[in-house]
Scaffold this motif. Structure first.
Motif, short mmCIF file in Angstrom:
data_model
loop_
_atom_site.label_atom_id
_atom_site.label_comp_id
_atom_site.label_asym_id
_atom_site.label_seq_id
_atom_site.Cartn_x
_atom_site.Cartn_y
_atom_site.Cartn_z
N VAL A 28 0.84 -1.34 -0.02
CA VAL A 28 0.05 0.03 -0.05
C VAL A 28 0.88 1.33 0.15
O VAL A 28 0.36 2.27 0.30
N GLY A 29 2.23 1.32 -0.18
CA GLY A 29 3.20 2.22 -0.26
C GLY A 29 4.52 1.75 -0.34
O GLY A 29 4.89 0.62 -0.30
N GLU A 30 5.22 2.55 -0.46
CA GLU A 30 6.85 2.43 -0.80
C GLU A 30 7.38 2.37 0.63
O GLU A 30 6.98 3.07 1.69
N ARG A 131 12.07 -0.33 5.73
CA ARG A 131 10.93 -0.59 6.71
C ARG A 131 9.61 -0.56 5.75
O ARG A 131 9.18 0.22 5.19
N GLU A 132 8.74 -1.58 6.21
CA GLU A 132 7.34 -1.79 5.63
C GLU A 132 6.62 -0.57 5.99
O GLU A 132 6.66 -0.30 6.99
N PRO A 133 5.49 -0.01 5.40
CA PRO A 133 4.45 0.81 5.56
C PRO A 133 3.65 0.22 6.53
O PRO A 133 3.42 -1.18 6.71
N GLY A 134 2.97 0.90 7.59
CA GLY A 134 2.43 0.42 8.55
C GLY A 134 1.15 -0.44 8.27
O GLY A 134 0.84 -1.39 9.09
N VAL A 136 1.10 -2.63 5.84
CA VAL A 136 1.44 -4.01 5.51
C VAL A 136 1.80 -4.62 6.68
O VAL A 136 1.48 -5.84 6.91
N VAL A 137 2.43 -3.99 7.98
CA VAL A 137 2.51 -4.72 8.89
C VAL A 137 1.34 -5.06 9.85
O VAL A 137 1.11 -6.01 10.37
N ALA A 138 0.35 -4.14 9.66
CA ALA A 138 -0.91 -4.46 10.12
C ALA A 138 -1.73 -5.69 9.46
O ALA A 138 -2.24 -6.66 10.17
N ALA A 142 -2.47 -8.82 11.60
CA ALA A 142 -3.89 -9.09 12.30
C ALA A 142 -4.56 -9.59 11.04
O ALA A 142 -5.14 -10.76 11.25
N VAL A 143 -4.64 -9.05 9.90
CA VAL A 143 -5.24 -9.75 8.74
C VAL A 143 -5.09 -11.09 8.52
O VAL A 143 -6.09 -12.08 8.27
#
Length: 172
Positions: A28-30, A131-134, A136-138, A142-143
């Protein structure tokens, strides 16, 4: 017939949800770079354990660098990394030390220095970490696990429907 269709639908949905690591996370982002600094004593298993300083030279690309020969900003970064357990990182490219390199895959002389300070030798690592965007970490935290569990329960429910239908048809 309806039960079979429901069981087949539950299996299809369950398998799709359990296979979520194949299609999640969705970028969802760089990625954003961070620049890390770590310092630790050279140990026996260290990749730089056998490195020696050549005679008559204080600094080489593949030798030991004396603490006093470091640039003042590099000395400050070394001291800060040594004081902070696990080192420290900066996200602003302007906060990096100009005299140090920040490769993504450090090697001796390029992102990895052996610094001799107060009679001890230290590995001084500087590197760039993506670092991955937040979001992607979520997705990873969670997902993905929730989707996998939902898929597992859907397949289990399909199996339960199949067992129930079989037990209803069997003669009593």
């Amino acid at each position: 017939m309806r039960t079979r269709l429901a069981a087949a639908g539950l299996v299809a949905v369950g398998v799709l949800l359990m296979a979520n690591p194949l299609y999640l996370p969705v970028p969802v982002g760089e990625p954003s770079p961070a620049y890390t600094h770590t310092a630790q004593p050279v140990g026996d298993g260290s990749p730089v354990a056998g490195v020696d300083a050549p005679d008559g030279e204080s600094e080489t690309a593949d030798g030991v660098v004396d603490y006093a020969d470091l640039d003042p900003a590099a000395r400050d970064a070394f001291d800060r990394a040594l004081d902070a357990e696990g080192g420290f990182g900066v996200e602003d490219p302007d906060a990096r030390v100009d005299s140090l390199s920040y490769p993504t895959d450090p090697s001796l002389g390029d992102g990895l220095l052996v610094v001799e300070h107060e009679g001890e030798r230290y590995e001084f690592w500087t590197r760039t970490v993506e670092r991955e965007p937040g979001a992607v970490v979520a997705q990873r935290i969670a997902v993905q696990p929730v989707a996998f569990l939902a898929g597992f329960f859907a397949v289990t429910a399909a199996a339960a429907l199949g067992v129930r239908q079989r037990s209803n048809r069997s003669p009593k």
